[in-house]
Design an enzyme around this catalytic site. Structure first.
Site, PDB file in Angstrom:
ATOM      1  N   ASP A 484       9.758   7.828  -5.598  1.00 55.16           N
ATOM      2  CA  ASP A 484       9.602   6.509  -5.551  1.00 55.16           C
ATOM      3  C   ASP A 484       9.688   5.690  -4.041  1.00 55.16           C
ATOM      4  OD1 ASP A 484       9.342   5.871  -8.356  1.00 55.16           O
ATOM      5  OD2 ASP A 484      11.396   6.010  -8.422  1.00 55.16           O
TER       6      ASP A 484
HETATM    7  C1  BGC Z   1      16.076   4.984  -5.831  1.00 50.47           C
HETATM    8  C2  BGC Z   1      15.049   6.012  -6.621  1.00 50.47           C
HETATM    9  C3  BGC Z   1      14.764   5.122  -8.010  1.00 50.47           C
HETATM   10  C4  BGC Z   1      14.102   3.904  -7.647  1.00 50.47           C
HETATM   11  C5  BGC Z   1      13.492   2.911  -8.773  1.00 50.47           C
HETATM   12  C6  BGC Z   1      15.280   3.756  -5.610  1.00 50.47           C
HETATM   13  O1  BGC Z   1      16.037   2.954  -4.572  1.00 50.47           O
HETATM   14  O2  BGC Z   1      16.346   5.839  -4.704  1.00 50.47           O
HETATM   15  O3  BGC Z   1      15.835   7.148  -7.148  1.00 50.47           O
HETATM   16  O4  BGC Z   1      13.885   6.030  -8.709  1.00 50.47           O
HETATM   17  O5  BGC Z   1      14.894   3.146  -6.920  1.00 50.47           O
HETATM   18  O6  BGC Z   1      14.510   2.421  -9.315  1.00 50.47           O
HETATM   19  C1  NOJ Z   2      14.262   8.289  -9.849  1.00 51.82           C
HETATM   20  C2  NOJ Z   2      13.309   7.773 -10.974  1.00 51.82           C
HETATM   21  O1  NOJ Z   2      13.847   7.415 -12.195  1.00 51.82           O
HETATM   22  C3  NOJ Z   2      12.080   8.696 -11.083  1.00 51.82           C
HETATM   23  O2  NOJ Z   2      11.211   8.257 -11.643  1.00 51.82           O
HETATM   24  C4  NOJ Z   2      11.756   9.168  -9.600  1.00 51.82           C
HETATM   25  O3  NOJ Z   2      10.680  10.022  -9.831  1.00 51.82           O
HETATM   26  C5  NOJ Z   2      12.977   9.641  -9.024  1.00 51.82           C
HETATM   27  N1  NOJ Z   2      13.967   8.822  -8.781  1.00 51.82           N
HETATM   28  C6  NOJ Z   2      12.504   9.919  -7.439  1.00 51.82           C
HETATM   29  O4  NOJ Z   2      12.294   9.023  -6.766  1.00 51.82           O
END
Ligand code: BGC
Ligand code: NOJ
Length: 792
Positions: A484
């Site tokens: 993400d």
């Molecule tokens: C986090 C991710 C997460 C994303 C969506 C980011 O700040 O680092 O792990 O999936 O937010 O909530």
């Molecule tokens: C948490 C999110 O829920 C997931 O969708 C994502 O792939 C990982 N973070 C890595 O960014």
């Protein structure tokens, strides 16, 4: 090194022996609509279906002291006030133990010859928590003391409950009966639900107003009514409603008594809301209270809950020479998969339950961890997820569980999302053989009339990615891929906007992802096989697209020693030895080796070697190395994190299994096993360093560049659960569901072991002898019992 607890495998429990764990160590209760979080000191909260909109107990996030609020019992014995769970008074106990089990928690405390055994669980099919408290006088003299129970109500919407005080502090309402306290805030208007806390004997006093119970300036650790042994018999009007019944008790030496409490949620039909003007209809609450009025009823409900879990966890078991492995496989990994499936990313001690909806990609991955246990729920989830897809195969990144509608605030455009629908559906088909799911009509964006079969949804999902390839023939990344935080089209300089949702530059973007390329090849192969079975003409074009992608990866995605991670907006390499920082990333090594791209040319072995050399540390494989040291707008959120955390050099446990599976597919058992042991909590050496629960996987463990490598965070709700399950059950232990049976292909250096596996209507008992010759055996599906001895 200090240990805070140990595993009791026979009872499927983790036993915590000191209440002052480095961080609250929690458990979950509930299996359907009513869910609870409970810490080892009885902190936490519960909710009905939606942790934001139907929050029952109030909880204070990131408070001081932490983990304030829960279900507390206070015992006032002479001048001493103590809690069986130690908190909130923190009076030193003579004995303390917390047992977190499958869907229940027992906390026992003893002080000055009085023992309090508590059992908390959510019974199957009921919207309530049952609290059973057994008090025993372990001393040699008669004892008279007072018992208070206490909990604080949330005013339903967990978000406005923390914000909108100009209204909140004037809405609270309760009703009071001799043995039950009702919370009915907003019931007078649109709500058709209330909550209650009742006991199986009448109270000797009570409070429902927080200030009256605690005193204006006291915390939970010093309620003025408890300190003085009294009750205010207060009736909450506005402010903060609580439930605090009191009981005056006497126990002879050696005598025990039992109290049963029910913390329930009731929803009434609109036309049956009231039994008299302004009086709530309590009949359903009375029914619930009557259902748990005596010990036998509680024992029976508890036994049913145990049997439910026994049955689920009995579907796959291993017996090996490694106890850490057995307890992970047989108990905790599967349990965590179930909890993650129930909660998605909504409610944990790191997820507030008021933020994220259900992720499209997350849910597709999560369901693969539970499909062997509750296939019918996986089926429904697949159909729900597919219904949030757009007609062009794109999808909302998240949807809301109560409405099952796509979340407009978050939007879509994540390049990997559509492929996960294929991933989830293929896993479902391989486990269940239920091909009828492909014929189910499913709408787009929940619009009635737009239905096409699930199979059509899969086709447009695949085509969506085929149609969005960049200059190198690799998939365009869009807003981001699985990571993400790799936001290559975002270029944000405004701290007030979210990386996830802010407007992206799309014109002229050349940003491509090697992670999606690997996912595309791996899932494309499965999809082609699925289409072939259906004799669907699209099979050939899927195969062609897969071959083109493999070629594109070999030509433009190989950096010499490992797979590149991506191309940025301007077409520059990411994850290359040419980059000053983050020369290598884990995601593309995992996915391209799972897809076996360039295996014959030795690319997979070299990429796996590079992962060990560049990314491995004592606690697992970091996501990227070296981590970014400054903010880089062209890469986005990834570079917002300090080095060693989260997506910037953290050990993001979710993606370690990709490498583990890649290692196993390459036949490299030692490497696969070493990587597995490093992230698996049952092998934790230093519980204080790890900080979070040693019985569940974390989303992230601080990486080698962090201040304290090995420190865990974001435990419980993570795709790590389903992926480590896949890695251990399929890649290491080698039990791989296929469309027509099980392929057995072990890759784990632990000698002989035994597997019990229920698969559809079949039950296999498989003894695996490992002599080092390797190989695989296919067992065609046939209902009934089979006992097999296999040598590898
Ligand atoms: C986090 C991710 C997460 C994303 C969506 C980011 O700040 O680092 O792990 O999936 O937010 O909530
Ligand atoms: C948490 C999110 O829920 C997931 O969708 C994502 O792939 C990982 N973070 C890595 O960014």
């Amino acid at each position: 090194m200090k240990e805070f607890g140990y595993f009791d495998d026979k009872h499927r429990e983790y036993v915590i022996t000191t209440p002052a764990t480095p961080w609250p160590w929690i458990n979950y209760m509930g299996t359907e609509d009513f869910f609870s979080l409970i810490s080892n000191t009885a902190g936490g909260y519960c909710f009905y279906k939606d942790a934001k909109f139907r929050r029952i107990l109030r909880y204070r996030y990131n408070g001081v002291p932490m983990d304030a609020g829960g279900r507390y019992f206070y015992i006032k014995d002479g001048d001493t006030v103590w809690n069986p769970g130690w908190k909130p008074c923190k009076t030193p106990l003579d004995f303390y133990e917390c047992r977190h089990g499958m869907g229940y928690t027992r906390i026992t405390g003893e002080k000055d010859g009085l023992r309090a055994d508590t059992l908390f669980f959510v019974p199957l099919g009921k919207c309530c928590e049952v609290h059973r408290l057994r008090l025993t006088n372990t001393g040699s003299e008669r004892k008279s003391f007072q018992l208070y129970a206490f909990l604080e109500w949330c005013l339903w919407n967990a978000s406005t409950d923390m914000e909108n005080f100009q209204r909140n502090l004037s809405t609270g309402e309760v009703e009071i009966e001799a043995d039950a306290l009702y919370h009915k805030t907003e019931y007078r208007e649109r709500r058709d639900h209330y909550a209650f806390y009742g006991a199986n004997r009448p109270f000797d006093g009570f409070d429902t107003d927080r200030e009256c119970f605690l005193g204006a300036y006291n915390g939970f650790e010093a309620p003025q009514q408890v300190l003085s042994g009294t009750s205010g018999n207060s009736v909450a009007h506005g402010w903060s409603p609580v439930a605090a019944p009191r009981f005056d008790l006497t126990l002879e030496a050696g005598e025990s008594t039992e109290l049963i409490f029910v913390l329930g949620y009731v929803q009434n039909p609109q036309d049956q809301k009231f039994s008299a003007p302004a009086v709530i209809n309590k009949a359903p609450a009375r029914e619930l209270l009557a259902a748990f009025a005596n010990t036998q009823q509680v024992e029976e409900a508890f036994a049913r809950l145990k049997a439910w879990w026994d049955n689920l966890l009995g579907r796959f078991t291993v017996q090996s020479s490694v106890p850490e492995l057995d307890r992970t496989v047989n108990i905790w990994n599967q349990y965590q998969c179930m909890i993650t499936y129930f909660m998605s990313r909504s409610a944990s001690y790191f997820e507030s339950g008021i933020g994220r909806g259900m992720g499209f990609r997350d849910s597709n991955q999560d369901l693969t961890g539970i499909v062997h246990m509750i296939p019918e729920r996986a089926r429904q989830r697949i159909l729900d997820i597919a219904a949030t897809q757009f007609p062009d195969g794109g999808c909302y990144h998240q949807y809301q569980p109560l409405t099952k509608r796509g979340n407009h605030d978050i939007g879509g455009g994540f390049g990997d999302d559509p492929l996960w629908l294929i991933f989830g559906t293929v896993a479902y088909l391989k486990e269940t053989g239920d091909w009828s799911i492909l014929d189910e009509p499913v709408p787009f964006d929940n619009q009635p009339g737009s239905e096409k079969t699930l199979l059509e949804h899969l086709k447009i999902s695949f085509q969506h990615v085929v149609d969005r390839r960049g200059p190198h023939g690799l998939p365009l990344i869009g807003r981001a891929d699985w990571n993400d935080c790799l936001n290559l089209n975002c270029f944000s300089w405004n701290p007030d906007e979210s990386f996830q949702t802010t407007e992206n530059k799309s014109e002229g973007s050349q940003a491509e992802s090697l992670m999606i390329a690997g996912l595309f090849v791996a899932e494309g192969r499965d999809f082609a096989a699925l289409l072939q079975r259906l004799q669907d003409p699209m099979a050939a074009s899927v195969q062609t697209a897969v071959q083109e992608m493999e070629q594109a990866v070999k030509t433009y995605g190989w950096d010499g020693e490992w797979f590149l991670r991506a191309y940025d907006f301007d077409g520059n390499k990411i994850g290359s030895h040419e980059n000053p920082e983050s020369k290598i990333f884990i995601e593309s090594q995992g996915w391209c080796t799972m897809a076996r791209i360039g295996a014959e040319e030795g690319l997979c072995d070299r990429a796996l070697d590079a992962a060990s050399e560049e990314l491995e540390c004592e606690y697992g494989l970091v996501l990227n190395a070296p981590a970014y040291t400054t903010y880089l707008a062209e890469y986005g959120e990834i570079s917002s994190y300090p080095q060693g955390y989260k997506e910037n050099g953290g050990i993001f446990c979710h993606n370690n299994p990709w490498v583990i599976i890649g290692e196993a597919m390459a036949g490299r058992a030692q490497d696969a096993w070493r990587h597995y042991c490093k992230i698996t909590p049952a092998f934790t050496k230093d519980q204080a360093l790890r900080k979070v629960e040693p019985y569940v996987f974390c989303q992230m463990v601080a990486g080698k560049e962090a201040a304290r490598p090995g420190e865990g965070k974001n435990s419980w709700l993570t795709g790590t659960a389903a992926w480590t399950w896949k890695a251990v059950s399929e890649a290491l232990l080698g039990i791989q569901p296929q469309f027509d049976g099980l392929l057995i292909q072990p890759c784990i250096p632990i000698g002989d072991y035994h597997i019990h596996r229920r698969f559809r209507e079949a039950e296999y008992d498989i003894t695996i002898h490992q002599t080092g010759k390797g190989g695989s055996v296919f067992i065609p599906y046939k209902p009934g019992k089979q006992v097999l001895e296999l040598t590898f």
